[in-house]
Structure formats: C-alpha cells, structure tokens
Scaffold this active site. Structure first.
Site, mmCIF file in Angstrom:
data_model
loop_
_atom_site.group_PDB
_atom_site.id
_atom_site.type_symbol
_atom_site.label_atom_id
_atom_site.label_comp_id
_atom_site.label_asym_id
_atom_site.label_seq_id
_atom_site.Cartn_x
_atom_site.Cartn_y
_atom_site.Cartn_z
ATOM 1 N N GLN A 1 -8.090 -4.521 9.442
ATOM 2 C CA GLN A 1 -7.028 -4.163 10.379
ATOM 3 C C GLN A 1 -7.398 -2.946 11.233
ATOM 4 O O GLN A 1 -6.526 -2.261 11.752
ATOM 5 C CB GLN A 1 -5.717 -3.883 9.624
ATOM 6 C CG GLN A 1 -5.150 -5.114 8.936
ATOM 7 C CD GLN A 1 -3.750 -4.865 8.394
ATOM 8 O OE1 GLN A 1 -2.766 -4.826 9.136
ATOM 9 N NE2 GLN A 1 -3.643 -4.701 7.082
ATOM 10 N N ARG B 1 1.505 -10.817 10.731
ATOM 11 C CA ARG B 1 2.854 -10.277 10.990
ATOM 12 C C ARG B 1 3.925 -11.285 10.592
ATOM 13 O O ARG B 1 5.091 -10.923 10.428
ATOM 14 C CB ARG B 1 3.040 -9.948 12.476
ATOM 15 C CG ARG B 1 2.133 -8.890 13.096
ATOM 16 C CD ARG B 1 2.035 -7.632 12.279
ATOM 17 N NE ARG B 1 0.897 -7.690 11.373
ATOM 18 C CZ ARG B 1 0.730 -6.884 10.337
ATOM 19 N NH1 ARG B 1 1.664 -5.998 10.047
ATOM 20 N NH2 ARG B 1 -0.330 -6.980 9.554
ATOM 21 N N ASP C 1 -3.463 7.698 4.232
ATOM 22 C CA ASP C 1 -2.988 6.353 4.558
ATOM 23 C C ASP C 1 -3.718 5.855 5.805
ATOM 24 O O ASP C 1 -4.145 6.651 6.643
ATOM 25 C CB ASP C 1 -1.478 6.397 4.807
ATOM 26 C CG ASP C 1 -0.849 5.018 4.869
ATOM 27 O OD1 ASP C 1 -1.507 4.036 4.469
ATOM 28 O OD2 ASP C 1 0.306 4.919 5.320
ATOM 29 N N GLU C 2 -3.854 4.531 5.955
ATOM 30 C CA GLU C 2 -4.484 3.909 7.134
ATOM 31 C C GLU C 2 -5.844 4.542 7.422
ATOM 32 O O GLU C 2 -6.163 4.912 8.553
ATOM 33 C CB GLU C 2 -3.573 4.031 8.358
ATOM 34 C CG GLU C 2 -2.180 3.451 8.190
ATOM 35 C CD GLU C 2 -2.163 1.925 8.234
ATOM 36 O OE1 GLU C 2 -3.245 1.303 8.238
ATOM 37 O OE2 GLU C 2 -1.065 1.356 8.263
ATOM 38 N N LYS D 1 0.815 -1.217 0.000
ATOM 39 C CA LYS D 1 0.000 0.000 0.000
ATOM 40 C C LYS D 1 0.852 1.272 0.000
ATOM 41 O O LYS D 1 0.497 2.256 -0.649
ATOM 42 C CB LYS D 1 -0.950 0.014 1.195
ATOM 43 C CG LYS D 1 -0.289 0.156 2.551
ATOM 44 C CD LYS D 1 -1.323 0.214 3.661
ATOM 45 C CE LYS D 1 -0.659 0.367 5.027
ATOM 46 N NZ LYS D 1 0.073 1.641 5.164
ATOM 47 N N THR D 2 1.983 1.257 0.722
ATOM 48 C CA THR D 2 2.826 2.453 0.755
ATOM 49 C C THR D 2 3.384 2.741 -0.632
ATOM 50 O O THR D 2 3.459 3.898 -1.055
ATOM 51 C CB THR D 2 3.978 2.268 1.762
ATOM 52 O OG1 THR D 2 3.443 1.970 3.047
ATOM 53 C CG2 THR D 2 4.822 3.533 1.856
#
Length: 760
Positions: free
Chosen positions: A292, A636, A218-219, A34-35
């Site tokens: 998330q 993770r 973002d997020e 995503k980044t």
C-alpha cells in the site's frame, strides 16, 4: 488486565502485541486490524510494567489517527494519556522545537506556515528577487524547496548542475533566511530543524534516547528519507559512541525538558522499568504494508521497510494477513493482482467469510455511457437498502470527476467530493488566523500582507510595495517599517496594537470573538449584498465555527494559549475533515481513498494510460506503484466491487480512444462477471477493445470490408493527429480499429468507423 487486553486477538496479532523488547516489522495487510495491534501493544507494554506512559513515542501520519489511538488507549487503561508523546511527525517535532526553541534558534512564539502561506511567501520573495515566475513557477519552486528539505538538505548542500537549478537554490537560500527573520517555519522545516537540533546537541539527543525506549510507527511504508533518519537518531541506531551516564533526576537539562526515568503507577501497583541510560536500546515497532505504498510522489520511500530490517537487526517480521473487511473474491483478486509486483516482502490476505459476489465489470462505448451505467447501478443499490454514504466512486485523476458529477446531478443523487477545501484553509478562516498570528508575532510578514488591507482600509498596492521596498533596503520586517509610516498604515498598526492590548488577559474563545468583531471581518461579510450575500452568510457561519473550535480546543488541551491554538490550526490544515451527517455518495481519487472502506466501490476509467497512468511508463518502478494503487482501490470494498472502462473518453478537451487497463487482464477470469451487453455471449477479453489474455496487443489482422485496405506498417493521415504509421490492426466490421504511432501525438487506438483515416 493482560488477559482482557489480549482477548479477541488472532495468533499473529497476539504475537506482535506480546513481543519482548526488540525491534520488529509488522506487515499489516489492508483490513487486518493494524490500529488495534498498535494500540494494544502500547497498552500491553504499560500494563506489564515494561515502560511508563512517558517512555513511549508513537508516530502516526494524521492527527485523526493519533486521536483515535489516544481514545482507544484511554478505554483500555486507567491512565492519563494527555501528556503522552503520540502524534504525527510534524506534531511531535513541533513539540520538541517548542521545548528547545533557543537551541533550535527559533523565537518562542514561532509560527507554522501551511502550504498556502508558504506559497505566498515564496511568491513575495521571488518578486523581490526579480525572479521570472514564468520560467520558475512558484509552485515548482515550492516543491523544490520542500523535497530538498525532505531529503535532509539545506540550500548549500543541494547539487546544482546547471544555471536553472542554481537559481532555484538561490531562492531556496533566501527563502530560509526570510523565514528565519520572520520567525516562521513550514511543514518540511519542522522535521529538518528538529533533526538538526538532535544531531547537533548531544545532551538533548541523549535525553530523548534515554526517555523513549519504545518507538512505535504507523504506516511505516509512507515514511520519507528524513523521517526515517529522525527515527534512527531517536533510537540511537548507527551511532558509534558509549552509552551516556544517567541524567540526575534533580538536575534536568532545562526547565522545559521532561524528566528522564520517570516512575508512574497504574492503580498504584505497577512500577515502570527500563528507562535509564544503562537499559536496552530503543525498540522500533514499525507497522506498515509495502503493498500500500502509494505516495512516492510525496517522497515516501518504500525501501525504508527493507532498510529497517537491516539497520535495526529485525528478527521478527510478523505478517497480519487475516482480513476483517472484505469478502473472499475481492481479496483473491487483490492478491493475484499485487503478486505481479517485484521486490515485495510478500503476504496473502484471507478471510474467514465466504467468497461473496464476483467482481462486476462493465465496458462502455463512451465515458458518458459509463457514468450513466454507474448511476443506474447506484439507484438499484438504493432500492436494495444500501445508503449512499456506503458507496464510493473512485478514479485515478480528478479530471475524470466532471462527467460523473454531471450524471449524478441529473439523476438527483447527493454526493460530496472528498478532498474539498478544509476548514482551516477557507479564505475567511485564514484572514482571521492572520490577525491572530500577527498579534502573536509581529515579525510574520506573510500574515501582515494578508490583512493589511482586508477588510479594505484604503491601503493601496503601491503603498504596500513601498513598505516592502523600504523593509528590504533597511533589512527590517514589514511591521517595523509600518510602525514608522504614517496615515492609513499607521492606523492599521494601531489597530493590531489595540487588539493585542484588549485581549491580553482574555481566554481563547473571547480573544477569537473580540478579534472577529473589532478587526472588521464580521461587519465586512454582514455588509455583502446581491450575488455575494449567500456566500457571505456561509463565511459568517464559518467564522462562528472558529469560535466553537477555540472553545473545544480549550476543553481538550492543557495548553490553551493562542500560540498552541495557532499551531493546532496549521497542523490540521493539511487534513480532510469529513462530515457524515448527510447520506451522500463519496467521489474521490484512489489516493484519497486510502484508509477508508465502503460497502460498494466503483473503480472507474480502467483504461491503459489512465489507470495505470501513462506517466508511470517513464518512471522506474512506476508501474509497480500504479499496481499498488489499484490494490488499494480493490481493498476499499467490503461486499461489492465494480470495475468499469470506456472505449472513448473526453480528456483535456479531446476524444481519446483507448483499450482496457492491463490490470483487468491480470485478474482471474473466474472472479469476473461481465455486465456489458455485447460481452454476455463470449469470452470477456475477446472484444476488439480488450485483447485476449496473453495475446499480443496488436492481434492478427481480420480482413473485412472495413479493414482490408489497412495493414501494419502503412503510413496514414489523420485530420487532427497528423501523419503516422499503423502498428496494429484488430477487429472487423463496426468493431474494427487500428493502432497508429503518430509522429507528434504518439500512439493512439482509433475506431475505423469514426477515425476517417486517409493514405498520404
């Protein structure tokens, strides 16, 4: 240039990056890049001439993420990124308020209170108002104020249905007045004050709406109500008003306002369009993952993602589902688990890699034996060449770490607890910053109180109380009151004035060095002896590091003023600064693990009531959020994942008996490899501690010598928990246990071999 930007993107990533001028929701799964998509989208817009670097607003949740975005962007395009509006919500709001401090009714050098300073200010205020801190714990009042602001509410707008809430509202109102007098703002105030600035000042609002035609977030799943409203305001969504006339370039709103409709060239041949008032409305490019969303306790509202599609008329919901982090079995387990949640936007992670290893599950008799098992596995991983820093131990609650830490210390394994004190939160650093804050803004009472007698200069508690009483009576700041005092208080005022005068023309690092030495801080720690000497040496190293931080700040920022550095320190105080120099294990809560990845992950304490946490049962949507937390924990891991739980655990000074987490029962059997010795020869959930999949929690009674005298519905007595009623019986022999609903202690699972139950 465009072909090089787009090379290596998968089809969904490319679709997101090359969208035309329209709002979009990018549903980006864990490890889906995503980044890269967010940064490449910015580079694509600039390189195609759709917008100038000055017409973009990019919002992140951490300064680390913002810096990473700027670094990547600099590598992609030959542009100067220094003046771009890329940062956190707090950082960007601070920037707007600095530019328009008069309109925001703030002093030019207003200071920012971090969480610790805010709590100190509230304690001081409550004492002055004679508020009982036992009935109204200061931290609860702090949370009340912050959560109210994050809902966009001032004190007079909070509905108080009872005397208890009304008293907190009174403290809230007086706290706001105190902050206004002292020229300080807390983190929540930054966003609320900025929102109010834009709401009430049409010319400023219209200027920024005309400037920022592309807003990227973002997020997005972590945004709260006020953050979403701020974004809508900047984008002009929901406003029923005609488009304003273009602002003339030769007559900006004020000297501090950036120019609307700027024209900038990349390599001298790209013109940037679409920033006038007659251009298309702002496009919101939101990147997030509803699976998330794990910060509801901080005010995050996952419902903002649904609202976005409605309010911004989103036609494109693009799903980034290809995962570049984990093996297939880990992703399949995560997909199956999260599919049990309601109201998802829906996606399934996949990878081009193979399935990899199954998930390793271990059932321990006690938490101590669980920790011992984990240590053994870590030692085996080390022998296989896996570095300790590539291994993480995750737990739901901080209270679980003690047993793990003890086992690691005993085994001589290096570890670090992720989330310890940050650099700018350390005592000696806060003392140094308080001197600098008071030099910059003498109305900052909180800074004055921290250092007026540190290092000790003979100003006692009674003298400080008299100062506060006098300031309250005369409605002045403590500084004004102290300036009229005599004796040692007067000497302190003279010291601050001396520091201000001596450092007025010095560069920032020299200001820092001068203040540290002439305030007495360096001498104070140098003079420590005995048991405190080693601690003092560490504090001196930190103070020297503060000078290094100032030097680096000057090199990296155009505005290298003391005010800018103090703002930087306050904004950084809320973020963890990790150091990976040593090869050490990572211990952390699952919440702290979000955004990180490791070769091997241990998820510990997977017991019902612990993970999922028992509090989730009392909150609407609580179990769904716990499941999202488990989803984050699973994703993770890149290569190996361990899931462990214990039949008994020492919690809050008591031995607690439990059963396996319901999340374990939601995972596919074919993905699990059980390592527990007694589980090797039978179905994993056939144990008395872990009921069969789809079987009722209380299995039919299995008569044996140890269970024949106990039946469902029978009243029993326990030495510790008192009287209760048996609601379930299962197992036999040494594995027999009963579920008892105790009148005072609630529902407990007890092993009959140890419980010593008696009939009343």
């Amino acid at each position: 240039m465009n072909s090089s930007l787009l090379s290596g993107l998968n089809p969904e990533q490319r679709q997101a990056v090359t969208l035309p001028h329209q709002s979009a929701l990018i549903l980006a799964g864990a490890g889906s890049g995503k980044t890269r998509v967010l940064t490449t989208r910015i580079a694509y817009l600039i390189s195609t001439g759709a917008v100038s670097p000055h017409g973009i607003l990019a919002v992140t949740f951490t300064n680390k993420a913002a810096k990473e975005m700027v670094t990547r962007l600099s590598a992609m395009l030959p542009i100067n990124t220094r003046g771009m509006w890329i940062g956190t919500f707090h950082g960007l709001c601070n920037r707007m308020l600095r530019a328009h401090y008069r309109e925001a009714n703030l002093p030019q050098a207003f200071q920012i209170l971090d969480s610790g300073d805010q709590l100190s200010a509230i304690k001081r205020l409550m004492k002055a108002m004679n508020v009982d801190d036992e009935k109204f714990p200061p931290r609860d009042v702090q949370n009340f104020i912050s959560s109210s602001k994050e809902q966009g509410l001032r004190a007079h707008e909070v509905e108080a249905y009872d005397p208890f809430t009304r008293r907190k509202v009174e403290v809230f109102a007086e706290y706001d007045a105190q902050c206004q007098r002292e020229g300080v703002v807390d983190f929540s105030e930054l966003l609320l004050r900025c929102y109010e600035l834009l709401s009430r000042n049409a010319s400023i609002r219209e200027h920024y709406q005309e400037r920022f035609k592309h807003i990227l977030v973002d997020e997005f799943q972590d945004t709260n109500k006020l953050q979403y409203q701020w974004l809508k305001l900047l984008a002009g969504v929901g406003e029923k008003r005609p488009l304003p006339n273009p602002l003339p370039l030769e007559a900006p709103l004020s000297n501090s306002l950036p120019q609307a409709g700027e024209r900038t060239n990349v390599k001298g041949n790209l013109q940037f369009l679409g920033e006038g008032a007659n251009a298309a409305p702002a496009a919101l490019f939101a990147v997030g993952d509803d699976d998330q969303s794990i910060y509801a306790f901080r005010g995050a509202n996952v419902g903002n993602m649904q609202a976005l599609t409605r309010d911004f008329h989103v036609e494109n919901v693009i799903k980034l589902e290809q995962n570049y982090r984990s093996h297939g079995n880990i992703l399949e387990a995560a997909n199956v688990l999260i599919s049990n949640n309601r109201n998802r936007l829906g996606k399934n992670l996949w990878t081009s890699e193979n399935g990899g290893e199954p998930l390793r599950v271990y059932e321990a008799p006690t938490d101590v034996e669980e920790a011992g098992f984990i240590v053994g596995e870590i030692q085996q991983l080390k022998s296989e060449g896996i570095n300790l820093k590539e291994i993480a131990l995750l737990y739901r609650s901080n209270a679980q770490s003690r047993v793990l830490e003890h086992a690691l210390v005993s085994a001589g394994l290096s570890y670090r607890v992720y989330g310890g004190l940050r650099f700018f939160e350390r005592q000696e650093i806060k003392h140094a910053l308080a001197y600098l804050r008071l030099m910059e803004n003498t109305d900052d009472d909180n800074a004055l109180l921290r250092i007026i007698n540190f290092p000790t200069r003979g100003i006692g508690a009674r003298s400080i109380e008299q100062l506060q009483e006098s300031a309250k009576i005369n409605t002045t700041t403590l500084w004004d009151t102290a300036a009229r005092a005599g004796g040692k208080v007067s000497a302190f005022v003279a010291l601050i004035e001396s520091l201000r005068g001596a450092t007025r023309e010095l560069p920032l690092p020299e200001i820092m060095d001068h203040v540290l030495h002439h305030s007495g801080l360096i001498a104070h720690y140098q003079n420590e002896t005995g048991a405190k000497k080693r601690e003092a040496e560490e504090r001196l190293e930190n103070l020297n590091e503060l000078i290094n931080a100032a030097t680096l700040f000057v090199h990296e920022n155009e505005d290298d003023s003391l005010t800018a550095f103090l703002t930087h320190a306050s904004l950084e105080a809320g973020e963890h600064q990790a150091g990976d120099q040593d090869d050490a294990l990572h211990l952390m809560t699952v919440h702290a693990a979000k955004g990180l990845e490791f070769h091997t992950v241990f998820i510990t304490g997977l017991e019902e009531g612990l993970f999922p946490h028992q509090n989730s049962q009392n909150v609407d949507g609580g179990l769904d959020e716990e499941r999202r937390l488990m989803y984050v924990a699973i994703t993770r891991a890149r290569r190996r994942l361990y899931l462990s739980f214990a039949q008994s655990r020492m919690l809050h000074g008591q031995v607690s008996y439990g059963r396996a987490s319901s999340f374990l029962r939601e995972l596919p059997d074919n993905l699990l490899h059980w390592l527990s010795p007694r589980m090797a020869q039978r179905s994993p959930f056939a144990s008395p501690f872990t009921p069969q999949r789809n079987a009722p929690v209380a299995a039919p009674i299995q008569r044996s010598a140890s269970t024949s005298s106990w039946r469902t519905g029978q009243r029993v007595l326990h030495q510790k928990f008192g009287e209760g009623v048996i609601t379930g019986v299962e197992g036999s022999g040494a594995d027999a246990r009963v579920q008892v609903n105790f009148r005072k202690a609630g529902v407990k699972w007890l092993a009959l071999e140890y419980a010593k139950l008696t009939a009343p």
